[in-house]
Design a protein around this motif. Structure first.
Motif, PDB file in Angstrom:
ATOM      1  N   SER A 109    -145.696  43.587  21.482  1.00 40.91           N
ATOM      2  CA  SER A 109    -145.170  44.720  22.244  1.00 40.91           C
ATOM      3  C   SER A 109    -144.307  45.615  21.363  1.00 40.91           C
ATOM      4  O   SER A 109    -144.374  46.848  21.456  1.00 40.91           O
ATOM      5  N   ALA A 110    -143.518  45.019  20.502  1.00 41.30           N
ATOM      6  CA  ALA A 110    -142.680  45.817  19.604  1.00 41.30           C
ATOM      7  C   ALA A 110    -143.531  46.598  18.612  1.00 41.30           C
ATOM      8  O   ALA A 110    -143.249  47.770  18.294  1.00 41.30           O
ATOM      9  N   LEU A 111    -144.598  45.949  18.128  1.00 39.30           N
ATOM     10  CA  LEU A 111    -145.498  46.649  17.203  1.00 39.30           C
ATOM     11  C   LEU A 111    -146.161  47.853  17.867  1.00 39.30           C
ATOM     12  O   LEU A 111    -146.280  48.933  17.284  1.00 39.30           O
ATOM     13  N   TRP A 112    -146.602  47.697  19.099  1.00 37.85           N
ATOM     14  CA  TRP A 112    -147.261  48.807  19.804  1.00 37.85           C
ATOM     15  C   TRP A 112    -146.271  49.907  20.142  1.00 37.85           C
ATOM     16  O   TRP A 112    -146.631  51.084  20.203  1.00 37.85           O
ATOM     17  N   ASN A 113    -145.016  49.529  20.366  1.00 37.68           N
ATOM     18  CA  ASN A 113    -143.991  50.564  20.574  1.00 37.68           C
ATOM     19  C   ASN A 113    -143.859  51.453  19.331  1.00 37.68           C
ATOM     20  O   ASN A 113    -143.762  52.689  19.435  1.00 37.68           O
ATOM     21  N   ASP A 114    -143.849  50.812  18.178  1.00 36.05           N
ATOM     22  CA  ASP A 114    -143.782  51.578  16.933  1.00 36.05           C
ATOM     23  C   ASP A 114    -145.021  52.453  16.749  1.00 36.05           C
ATOM     24  O   ASP A 114    -144.944  53.601  16.286  1.00 36.05           O
ATOM     25  N   GLU A 115    -146.190  51.910  17.133  1.00 35.07           N
ATOM     26  CA  GLU A 115    -147.442  52.675  17.004  1.00 35.07           C
ATOM     27  C   GLU A 115    -147.443  53.891  17.915  1.00 35.07           C
ATOM     28  O   GLU A 115    -147.908  54.977  17.541  1.00 35.07           O
ATOM     29  N   VAL A 116    -146.903  53.731  19.125  1.00 33.07           N
ATOM     30  CA  VAL A 116    -146.825  54.854  20.059  1.00 33.07           C
ATOM     31  C   VAL A 116    -145.905  55.932  19.513  1.00 33.07           C
ATOM     32  O   VAL A 116    -146.222  57.133  19.566  1.00 33.07           O
ATOM     33  N   ASP A 117    -144.764  55.525  18.971  1.00 31.36           N
ATOM     34  CA  ASP A 117    -143.841  56.508  18.407  1.00 31.36           C
ATOM     35  C   ASP A 117    -144.480  57.263  17.239  1.00 31.36           C
ATOM     36  O   ASP A 117    -144.340  58.492  17.109  1.00 31.36           O
ATOM     37  N   LYS A 118    -145.189  56.526  16.401  1.00 32.32           N
ATOM     38  CA  LYS A 118    -145.869  57.158  15.264  1.00 32.32           C
ATOM     39  C   LYS A 118    -146.953  58.129  15.733  1.00 32.32           C
ATOM     40  O   LYS A 118    -147.095  59.245  15.200  1.00 32.32           O
ATOM     41  N   SER A 119    -147.724  57.728  16.751  1.00 30.94           N
ATOM     42  CA  SER A 119    -148.802  58.588  17.271  1.00 30.94           C
ATOM     43  C   SER A 119    -148.234  59.846  17.915  1.00 30.94           C
ATOM     44  O   SER A 119    -148.806  60.943  17.784  1.00 30.94           O
ATOM     45  N   GLU A 120    -147.115  59.694  18.607  1.00 33.45           N
ATOM     46  CA  GLU A 120    -146.492  60.865  19.228  1.00 33.45           C
ATOM     47  C   GLU A 120    -146.000  61.847  18.167  1.00 33.45           C
ATOM     48  O   GLU A 120    -146.134  63.067  18.326  1.00 33.45           O
ATOM     49  N   GLN A 121    -145.452  61.318  17.093  1.00 30.89           N
ATOM     50  CA  GLN A 121    -145.000  62.191  16.009  1.00 30.89           C
ATOM     51  C   GLN A 121    -146.178  62.919  15.373  1.00 30.89           C
ATOM     52  O   GLN A 121    -146.124  64.132  15.110  1.00 30.89           O
ATOM     53  N   GLU A 122    -147.271  62.203  15.117  1.00 28.27           N
ATOM     54  CA  GLU A 122    -148.470  62.825  14.550  1.00 28.27           C
ATOM     55  C   GLU A 122    -149.049  63.867  15.502  1.00 28.27           C
ATOM     56  O   GLU A 122    -149.543  64.920  15.068  1.00 28.27           O
ATOM     57  N   LEU A 123    -148.983  63.593  16.799  1.00 26.67           N
ATOM     58  CA  LEU A 123    -149.502  64.540  17.789  1.00 26.67           C
ATOM     59  C   LEU A 123    -148.687  65.831  17.786  1.00 26.67           C
ATOM     60  O   LEU A 123    -149.246  66.934  17.880  1.00 26.67           O
ATOM     61  N   ARG A 124    -147.355  65.697  17.688  1.00 29.75           N
ATOM     62  CA  ARG A 124    -146.520  66.898  17.654  1.00 29.75           C
ATOM     63  C   ARG A 124    -146.834  67.751  16.426  1.00 29.75           C
ATOM     64  O   ARG A 124    -146.917  68.978  16.504  1.00 29.75           O
ATOM     65  N   VAL A 125    -147.014  67.096  15.274  1.00 29.11           N
ATOM     66  CA  VAL A 125    -147.349  67.842  14.049  1.00 29.11           C
ATOM     67  C   VAL A 125    -148.714  68.520  14.183  1.00 29.11           C
ATOM     68  O   VAL A 125    -148.890  69.704  13.835  1.00 29.11           O
ATOM     69  N   ALA A 126    -149.699  67.773  14.719  1.00 25.52           N
ATOM     70  CA  ALA A 126    -151.051  68.332  14.883  1.00 25.52           C
ATOM     71  C   ALA A 126    -151.052  69.491  15.867  1.00 25.52           C
ATOM     72  O   ALA A 126    -151.745  70.497  15.670  1.00 25.52           O
ATOM     73  N   GLN A 127    -150.267  69.367  16.944  1.00 18.31           N
ATOM     74  CA  GLN A 127    -150.190  70.438  17.935  1.00 18.31           C
ATOM     75  C   GLN A 127    -149.571  71.704  17.333  1.00 18.31           C
ATOM     76  O   GLN A 127    -150.045  72.828  17.583  1.00 18.31           O
ATOM     77  N   THR A 128    -148.548  71.517  16.512  1.00 17.41           N
ATOM     78  CA  THR A 128    -147.910  72.671  15.865  1.00 17.41           C
ATOM     79  C   THR A 128    -148.868  73.377  14.918  1.00 17.41           C
ATOM     80  O   THR A 128    -148.973  74.611  14.911  1.00 17.41           O
ATOM     81  N   GLU A 129    -149.585  72.602  14.122  1.00 14.01           N
ATOM     82  CA  GLU A 129    -150.544  73.199  13.188  1.00 14.01           C
ATOM     83  C   GLU A 129    -151.687  73.885  13.929  1.00 14.01           C
ATOM     84  O   GLU A 129    -152.147  74.971  13.529  1.00 14.01           O
ATOM     85  N   PHE A 130    -152.133  73.279  15.026  1.00 15.84           N
ATOM     86  CA  PHE A 130    -153.210  73.891  15.818  1.00 15.84           C
ATOM     87  C   PHE A 130    -152.748  75.212  16.430  1.00 15.84           C
ATOM     88  O   PHE A 130    -153.477  76.219  16.394  1.00 15.84           O
TER      89      PHE A 130
END
Length: 400
Positions: A207-228
Protein backbone atom coordinates in the motif's frame (compact mmCIF):
# COMPACT_ATOMS: atom_id res chain seq x y z
CA UNK A 1 28.72 7.38 -24.93
CA UNK A 2 26.93 6.15 -21.80
CA UNK A 3 24.80 9.30 -21.75
CA UNK A 4 23.87 8.88 -25.39
CA UNK A 5 22.84 5.29 -24.83
CA UNK A 6 20.66 6.28 -21.90
CA UNK A 7 19.02 9.03 -23.97
CA UNK A 8 18.48 6.61 -26.83
CA UNK A 9 16.90 4.08 -24.48
CA UNK A 10 14.69 6.80 -22.99
CA UNK A 11 13.54 8.01 -26.42
CA UNK A 12 12.82 4.43 -27.45
CA UNK A 13 10.73 3.91 -24.33
CA UNK A 14 8.74 7.10 -24.99
CA UNK A 15 8.17 6.09 -28.58
CA UNK A 16 7.00 2.64 -27.50
CA UNK A 17 4.50 3.98 -24.96
CA UNK A 18 3.13 6.42 -27.53
CA UNK A 19 2.77 3.63 -30.08
CA UNK A 20 0.93 1.43 -27.55
CA UNK A 21 -1.38 4.30 -26.61
CA UNK A 22 -2.10 5.14 -30.27
CA UNK A 23 -2.83 1.48 -31.11
CA UNK A 24 -5.14 1.03 -28.14
CA UNK A 25 -7.02 4.20 -29.13
CA UNK A 26 -7.54 2.87 -32.64
CA UNK A 27 -8.99 -0.36 -31.23
CA UNK A 28 -11.11 1.51 -28.69
CA UNK A 29 -9.24 0.08 -25.70
CA UNK A 30 -7.92 3.40 -24.35
CA UNK A 31 -9.39 6.82 -23.67
CA UNK A 32 -8.40 9.73 -25.86
CA UNK A 33 -8.27 13.41 -24.91
CA UNK A 34 -10.56 15.22 -27.34
CA UNK A 35 -9.88 18.73 -28.60
CA UNK A 36 -12.60 21.36 -28.36
CA UNK A 37 -14.95 21.96 -31.31
CA UNK A 38 -13.41 25.32 -32.21
CA UNK A 39 -9.95 23.77 -32.39
CA UNK A 40 -11.26 20.97 -34.62
CA UNK A 41 -12.84 23.55 -36.94
CA UNK A 42 -9.52 25.38 -37.18
CA UNK A 43 -7.79 22.13 -38.09
CA UNK A 44 -10.39 21.32 -40.75
CA UNK A 45 -10.14 24.81 -42.27
CA UNK A 46 -6.35 24.60 -42.35
CA UNK A 47 -6.44 21.21 -44.08
CA UNK A 48 -8.97 22.49 -46.62
CA UNK A 49 -6.86 25.59 -47.30
CA UNK A 50 -3.77 23.49 -47.86
CA UNK A 51 -5.52 21.01 -50.21
CA UNK A 52 -7.16 23.68 -52.37
CA UNK A 53 -4.02 25.79 -52.48
CA UNK A 54 -2.13 22.81 -53.86
CA UNK A 55 -4.77 22.19 -56.53
CA UNK A 56 -4.94 25.86 -57.56
CA UNK A 57 -1.15 26.07 -57.68
CA UNK A 58 -0.78 22.97 -59.85
CA UNK A 59 -3.53 23.98 -62.28
CA UNK A 60 -2.20 27.53 -62.60
CA UNK A 61 1.18 26.07 -63.47
CA UNK A 62 -0.53 23.99 -66.16
CA UNK A 63 -2.27 27.12 -67.47
CA UNK A 64 0.97 29.07 -67.69
CA UNK A 65 3.05 26.17 -69.00
CA UNK A 66 0.99 23.37 -70.65
CA UNK A 67 4.11 21.36 -71.52
CA UNK A 68 4.69 18.84 -68.66
CA UNK A 69 8.33 18.30 -69.64
CA UNK A 70 9.01 22.01 -69.38
CA UNK A 71 7.33 22.13 -65.96
CA UNK A 72 9.50 19.27 -64.71
CA UNK A 73 12.60 21.03 -66.01
CA UNK A 74 11.65 24.28 -64.28
CA UNK A 75 10.96 22.35 -61.06
CA UNK A 76 14.42 20.77 -61.13
CA UNK A 77 16.09 24.13 -61.73
CA UNK A 78 14.24 25.59 -58.74
CA UNK A 79 15.23 22.69 -56.47
CA UNK A 80 18.85 23.06 -57.53
CA UNK A 81 18.68 26.83 -56.86
CA UNK A 82 19.64 27.57 -60.43
CA UNK A 83 18.19 30.22 -62.73
CA UNK A 84 15.59 28.88 -65.13
CA UNK A 85 16.80 29.49 -68.71
CA UNK A 86 14.71 31.79 -70.90
CA UNK A 87 12.24 29.86 -72.99
CA UNK A 88 10.78 30.96 -76.34
CA UNK A 89 6.98 31.11 -76.27
CA UNK A 90 4.89 29.35 -78.88
CA UNK A 91 3.82 32.67 -80.40
CA UNK A 92 7.42 33.84 -80.74
CA UNK A 93 8.41 30.51 -82.32
CA UNK A 94 5.54 30.78 -84.82
CA UNK A 95 6.60 34.34 -85.61
CA UNK A 96 10.13 33.14 -86.29
CA UNK A 97 8.92 30.43 -88.69
CA UNK A 98 6.64 32.87 -90.53
CA UNK A 99 9.45 35.42 -90.91
CA UNK A 100 11.80 32.76 -92.28
CA UNK A 101 9.10 31.52 -94.65
CA UNK A 102 8.50 35.05 -95.94
CA UNK A 103 12.22 35.55 -96.48
CA UNK A 104 12.50 32.35 -98.51
CA UNK A 105 9.22 32.60 -100.44
CA UNK A 106 9.65 36.25 -101.31
CA UNK A 107 9.10 39.18 -98.94
CA UNK A 108 7.79 41.36 -101.79
CA UNK A 109 5.02 38.98 -102.84
CA UNK A 110 1.52 39.43 -101.38
CA UNK A 111 1.86 36.17 -99.45
CA UNK A 112 5.30 37.12 -98.16
CA UNK A 113 4.15 40.58 -97.07
CA UNK A 114 1.22 39.06 -95.20
CA UNK A 115 3.49 36.52 -93.53
CA UNK A 116 5.71 39.33 -92.30
CA UNK A 117 2.76 41.27 -90.89
CA UNK A 118 1.35 38.21 -89.14
CA UNK A 119 4.79 37.23 -87.80
CA UNK A 120 5.21 40.68 -86.25
CA UNK A 121 1.81 40.38 -84.59
CA UNK A 122 2.59 36.87 -83.31
CA UNK A 123 5.88 38.14 -81.94
CA UNK A 124 4.05 40.84 -79.99
CA UNK A 125 1.57 38.23 -78.74
CA UNK A 126 4.45 36.04 -77.58
CA UNK A 127 6.05 38.96 -75.75
CA UNK A 128 2.73 39.75 -74.06
CA UNK A 129 2.43 36.09 -73.03
CA UNK A 130 5.94 36.15 -71.60
CA UNK A 131 5.11 39.25 -69.52
CA UNK A 132 1.89 37.64 -68.29
CA UNK A 133 3.65 34.44 -67.24
CA UNK A 134 6.32 36.43 -65.41
CA UNK A 135 3.77 38.61 -63.60
CA UNK A 136 1.56 35.65 -62.67
CA UNK A 137 4.52 33.68 -61.35
CA UNK A 138 5.70 36.50 -59.09
CA UNK A 139 2.35 37.86 -57.92
CA UNK A 140 0.34 34.64 -57.64
CA UNK A 141 2.34 31.41 -57.79
CA UNK A 142 5.17 32.51 -55.50
CA UNK A 143 2.90 33.46 -52.54
CA UNK A 144 0.99 30.17 -52.84
CA UNK A 145 4.23 28.21 -53.00
CA UNK A 146 5.65 30.12 -50.02
CA UNK A 147 2.61 29.19 -47.96
CA UNK A 148 2.92 25.48 -48.77
CA UNK A 149 6.68 25.36 -48.28
CA UNK A 150 6.86 27.71 -45.29
CA UNK A 151 3.78 28.36 -43.18
CA UNK A 152 2.20 24.99 -43.78
CA UNK A 153 5.36 23.08 -42.86
CA UNK A 154 5.51 25.00 -39.59
CA UNK A 155 1.85 24.21 -38.88
CA UNK A 156 2.38 20.53 -39.68
CA UNK A 157 5.41 20.36 -37.39
CA UNK A 158 3.52 21.91 -34.47
CA UNK A 159 0.53 19.62 -35.08
CA UNK A 160 2.76 16.55 -34.89
CA UNK A 161 4.27 17.89 -31.68
CA UNK A 162 0.77 18.48 -30.29
CA UNK A 163 -0.16 14.90 -31.18
CA UNK A 164 2.85 13.60 -29.25
CA UNK A 165 1.98 15.79 -26.25
CA UNK A 166 -1.55 14.50 -26.36
CA UNK A 167 -0.37 10.87 -26.42
CA UNK A 168 1.97 11.55 -23.50
CA UNK A 169 -0.91 13.10 -21.57
CA UNK A 170 -3.18 10.14 -22.20
CA UNK A 171 -0.41 7.72 -21.20
CA UNK A 172 -0.03 9.59 -17.88
CA UNK A 173 -3.80 9.49 -17.36
CA UNK A 174 -3.90 5.74 -17.96
CA UNK A 175 -0.91 5.17 -15.68
CA UNK A 176 -2.49 7.22 -12.87
CA UNK A 177 -5.76 5.36 -13.28
CA UNK A 178 -4.02 2.01 -12.94
CA UNK A 179 -2.00 3.21 -9.93
CA UNK A 180 -5.13 4.39 -8.12
CA UNK A 181 -6.88 1.11 -8.82
CA UNK A 182 -3.91 -0.83 -7.42
CA UNK A 183 -3.72 1.48 -4.42
CA UNK A 184 -7.39 0.94 -3.65
CA UNK A 185 -6.93 -2.80 -3.86
CA UNK A 186 -3.86 -2.73 -1.60
CA UNK A 187 -5.70 -0.51 0.90
CA UNK A 188 -8.05 -3.36 1.68
CA UNK A 189 -6.05 -4.49 4.75
CA UNK A 190 -6.72 -8.12 5.86
CA UNK A 191 -7.92 -8.79 9.41
CA UNK A 192 -4.90 -9.23 11.68
CA UNK A 193 -6.73 -11.87 13.73
CA UNK A 194 -7.42 -14.04 10.67
CA UNK A 195 -4.23 -13.44 8.78
CA UNK A 196 -0.72 -14.26 9.54
CA UNK A 197 1.44 -11.27 10.59
CA UNK A 198 3.74 -11.78 7.61
CA UNK A 199 0.92 -11.21 5.07
CA UNK A 200 -0.27 -8.17 7.02
CA UNK A 201 3.17 -6.59 6.86
CA UNK A 202 3.46 -7.31 3.13
CA UNK A 203 0.06 -5.75 2.46
CA UNK A 204 0.95 -2.60 4.35
CA UNK A 205 4.25 -2.33 2.45
CA UNK A 206 2.48 -2.70 -0.93
CA UNK A 207 0.00 0.00 0.00
CA UNK A 208 2.83 2.40 0.77
CA UNK A 209 4.51 1.58 -2.53
CA UNK A 210 1.31 2.29 -4.48
CA UNK A 211 0.87 5.55 -2.60
CA UNK A 212 4.27 6.63 -3.87
CA UNK A 213 3.35 5.48 -7.39
CA UNK A 214 0.14 7.52 -7.32
CA UNK A 215 2.02 10.62 -6.21
CA UNK A 216 4.59 10.13 -8.96
CA UNK A 217 1.87 9.59 -11.61
CA UNK A 218 0.02 12.70 -10.49
CA UNK A 219 3.19 14.75 -10.79
CA UNK A 220 3.87 13.37 -14.28
CA UNK A 221 0.26 14.10 -15.25
CA UNK A 222 0.54 17.73 -14.15
CA UNK A 223 3.73 18.17 -16.20
CA UNK A 224 2.17 16.46 -19.25
CA UNK A 225 -0.98 18.58 -18.95
CA UNK A 226 1.07 21.78 -18.81
CA UNK A 227 3.10 20.83 -21.87
CA UNK A 228 -0.05 19.81 -23.76
CA UNK A 229 -1.82 23.10 -22.95
CA UNK A 230 1.22 25.13 -23.99
CA UNK A 231 1.56 23.25 -27.30
CA UNK A 232 -2.19 23.49 -27.96
CA UNK A 233 -2.02 27.28 -27.57
CA UNK A 234 0.95 27.54 -29.95
CA UNK A 235 -0.84 25.40 -32.53
CA UNK A 236 -4.06 27.38 -32.12
CA UNK A 237 -2.28 30.66 -32.84
CA UNK A 238 -0.77 29.21 -36.01
CA UNK A 239 -4.15 27.85 -37.15
CA UNK A 240 -5.83 31.20 -36.53
CA UNK A 241 -3.19 32.73 -38.79
CA UNK A 242 -4.90 30.96 -41.71
CA UNK A 243 -7.28 33.94 -41.83
CA UNK A 244 -4.32 36.20 -42.64
CA UNK A 245 -3.27 33.69 -45.28
CA UNK A 246 -6.70 33.97 -46.91
CA UNK A 247 -6.39 37.77 -47.00
CA UNK A 248 -2.96 37.53 -48.60
CA UNK A 249 -4.15 35.00 -51.17
CA UNK A 250 -7.14 37.22 -51.96
CA UNK A 251 -4.82 40.12 -52.75
CA UNK A 252 -2.68 37.85 -54.92
CA UNK A 253 -5.77 36.62 -56.73
CA UNK A 254 -6.75 40.20 -57.58
CA UNK A 255 -3.27 40.82 -58.96
CA UNK A 256 -3.50 37.64 -61.04
CA UNK A 257 -6.81 38.78 -62.52
CA UNK A 258 -5.35 42.20 -63.31
CA UNK A 259 -2.33 40.71 -65.08
CA UNK A 260 -4.58 38.32 -67.01
CA UNK A 261 -6.89 41.19 -68.02
CA UNK A 262 -3.91 43.21 -69.21
CA UNK A 263 -2.63 40.24 -71.20
CA UNK A 264 -5.89 39.61 -73.03
CA UNK A 265 -6.38 43.33 -73.67
CA UNK A 266 -2.94 43.49 -75.27
CA UNK A 267 -3.74 40.43 -77.39
CA UNK A 268 -6.99 42.02 -78.53
CA UNK A 269 -5.27 45.27 -79.54
CA UNK A 270 -2.53 43.43 -81.42
CA UNK A 271 -5.01 41.30 -83.34
CA UNK A 272 -7.23 44.30 -84.07
CA UNK A 273 -4.25 46.17 -85.54
CA UNK A 274 -3.33 43.10 -87.58
CA UNK A 275 -6.88 42.77 -88.86
CA UNK A 276 -6.89 46.39 -90.01
CA UNK A 277 -3.56 45.91 -91.79
CA UNK A 278 -4.78 42.75 -93.49
CA UNK A 279 -8.07 44.43 -94.41
CA UNK A 280 -6.34 47.30 -96.20
CA UNK A 281 -3.95 44.98 -98.01
CA UNK A 282 -6.75 42.54 -98.88
CA UNK A 283 -8.75 45.34 -100.45
CA UNK A 284 -5.79 46.19 -102.65
CA UNK A 285 -5.16 42.59 -103.66
CA UNK A 286 -8.77 41.40 -103.95
CA UNK A 287 -10.94 44.41 -104.88
CA UNK A 288 -14.55 44.16 -103.85
CA UNK A 289 -14.00 41.84 -100.86
CA UNK A 290 -14.72 42.40 -97.21
CA UNK A 291 -12.48 41.62 -94.26
CA UNK A 292 -13.41 38.41 -92.51
CA UNK A 293 -14.82 36.50 -95.47
CA UNK A 294 -13.32 34.49 -98.27
CA UNK A 295 -16.36 34.94 -100.51
CA UNK A 296 -16.36 37.60 -103.25
CA UNK A 297 -18.33 40.77 -102.77
CA UNK A 298 -22.06 40.62 -103.39
CA UNK A 299 -23.43 42.25 -106.54
CA UNK A 300 -26.27 44.76 -106.16
CA UNK A 301 -29.46 43.22 -104.89
CA UNK A 302 -32.13 42.63 -107.47
CA UNK A 303 -35.08 40.37 -107.98
CA UNK A 304 -33.10 38.18 -110.37
CA UNK A 305 -29.71 38.11 -108.63
CA UNK A 306 -29.46 36.36 -105.21
CA UNK A 307 -26.63 37.52 -102.95
CA UNK A 308 -24.40 35.88 -100.41
CA UNK A 309 -24.46 36.72 -96.72
CA UNK A 310 -22.64 39.93 -95.78
CA UNK A 311 -19.31 39.76 -93.98
CA UNK A 312 -19.36 39.27 -90.21
CA UNK A 313 -16.64 41.86 -89.47
CA UNK A 314 -17.80 45.36 -90.48
CA UNK A 315 -15.76 47.94 -92.31
CA UNK A 316 -16.86 51.42 -93.14
CA UNK A 317 -17.92 51.54 -96.80
CA UNK A 318 -15.58 53.39 -99.09
CA UNK A 319 -18.28 55.95 -99.87
CA UNK A 320 -19.74 56.18 -96.40
CA UNK A 321 -20.98 59.73 -96.66
CA UNK A 322 -21.05 60.28 -100.42
CA UNK A 323 -23.85 59.21 -102.67
CA UNK A 324 -23.33 58.59 -106.39
CA UNK A 325 -24.32 61.41 -108.70
CA UNK A 326 -27.49 59.65 -109.76
CA UNK A 327 -28.46 59.21 -106.13
CA UNK A 328 -27.71 62.71 -104.88
CA UNK A 329 -31.09 64.10 -105.80
CA UNK A 330 -32.93 60.97 -104.65
CA UNK A 331 -35.63 61.63 -102.05
CA UNK A 332 -35.98 58.51 -99.95
CA UNK A 333 -39.44 59.41 -98.69
CA UNK A 334 -40.72 59.37 -102.27
CA UNK A 335 -39.09 56.03 -103.10
CA UNK A 336 -41.42 53.05 -103.08
CA UNK A 337 -40.02 49.54 -102.57
CA UNK A 338 -40.01 47.37 -105.68
CA UNK A 339 -42.82 44.92 -106.18
CA UNK A 340 -40.32 42.08 -105.82
CA UNK A 341 -36.76 41.82 -104.57
CA UNK A 342 -37.21 42.90 -100.94
CA UNK A 343 -35.54 40.73 -98.30
CA UNK A 344 -35.34 40.49 -94.55
CA UNK A 345 -31.98 41.16 -92.89
CA UNK A 346 -30.70 40.82 -89.34
CA UNK A 347 -28.50 43.61 -88.03
CA UNK A 348 -25.11 42.35 -86.81
CA UNK A 349 -23.79 45.50 -85.13
CA UNK A 350 -25.07 48.84 -83.91
CA UNK A 351 -24.75 51.59 -86.51
CA UNK A 352 -25.15 55.34 -85.97
CA UNK A 353 -26.51 57.24 -88.94
CA UNK A 354 -24.09 59.81 -90.35
CA UNK A 355 -26.87 62.03 -91.77
CA UNK A 356 -30.61 62.11 -92.36
CA UNK A 357 -30.34 59.93 -95.46
CA UNK A 358 -29.09 56.94 -93.40
CA UNK A 359 -31.00 54.65 -91.06
CA UNK A 360 -29.62 54.04 -87.56
CA UNK A 361 -29.37 50.33 -86.68
CA UNK A 362 -29.50 48.28 -83.49
CA UNK A 363 -27.85 44.87 -83.21
CA UNK A 364 -30.11 41.82 -83.70
CA UNK A 365 -33.12 43.76 -85.03
CA UNK A 366 -34.85 42.68 -88.26
CA UNK A 367 -35.39 45.14 -91.10
CA UNK A 368 -36.56 45.02 -94.73
CA UNK A 369 -33.92 45.82 -97.31
CA UNK A 370 -33.85 46.26 -101.08
CA UNK A 371 -31.67 47.79 -103.75
CA UNK A 372 -32.40 50.46 -106.30
CA UNK A 373 -30.93 50.75 -109.79
CA UNK A 374 -27.67 52.65 -109.81
CA UNK A 375 -27.03 52.34 -106.05
CA UNK A 376 -23.59 51.70 -104.62
CA UNK A 377 -23.35 47.92 -103.97
CA UNK A 378 -22.01 48.68 -100.48
CA UNK A 379 -25.36 50.21 -99.52
CA UNK A 380 -29.02 49.12 -99.43
CA UNK A 381 -32.29 50.83 -98.64
CA UNK A 382 -33.56 49.70 -95.24
CA UNK A 383 -37.07 50.06 -93.82
CA UNK A 384 -38.20 49.72 -90.21
CA UNK A 385 -41.81 50.67 -89.67
CA UNK A 386 -42.34 54.10 -91.20
CA UNK A 387 -38.62 54.92 -91.14
CA UNK A 388 -36.47 54.51 -94.21
CA UNK A 389 -32.83 55.15 -95.03
CA UNK A 390 -29.57 53.86 -96.44
CA UNK A 391 -27.83 51.05 -94.51
CA UNK A 392 -24.33 49.53 -95.03
CA UNK A 393 -24.30 45.96 -96.30
CA UNK A 394 -21.44 44.96 -93.99
CA UNK A 395 -23.66 45.49 -90.94
CA UNK A 396 -26.31 43.06 -92.17
CA UNK A 397 -26.91 39.34 -92.40
CA UNK A 398 -29.29 38.73 -95.26
CA UNK A 399 -31.98 36.17 -94.58
CA UNK A 400 -33.75 34.02 -97.13
Amino acid sequence: MDFNMKKLASDAGIFFTRAVQFTEEKFGQAEKTELDANFENLLARADSTKNWTEKILRQTEVLLQPNPSARVEEFLYEKLDRKVPSRVTNGELLAQYMAEAASELGPTTPYGKTLIKVSEAEKRLGAAERDFIHAASINFLTPLRNFLEGDWKTISKERRLLQNRRLDLDVCKARLKKAKAAEAKAATVPDFQETRPRNYILSASASALWNDEVDKSEQELRVAQTEFDRQAEVTRLLLEGISSTHVNHLRCLHEFVESQTTYYAQCYRHMLDLQKQLGSSQGAIFPGTFVGTTEPASPPLSSTSPTTTAATMPMEPSVAGQAPPGEAALCLEEVAPPASGTRKARVLYDYEAADSSELALLADELITVYSLPGMDPDWLIGERGNKKGKVPVTYLELLS
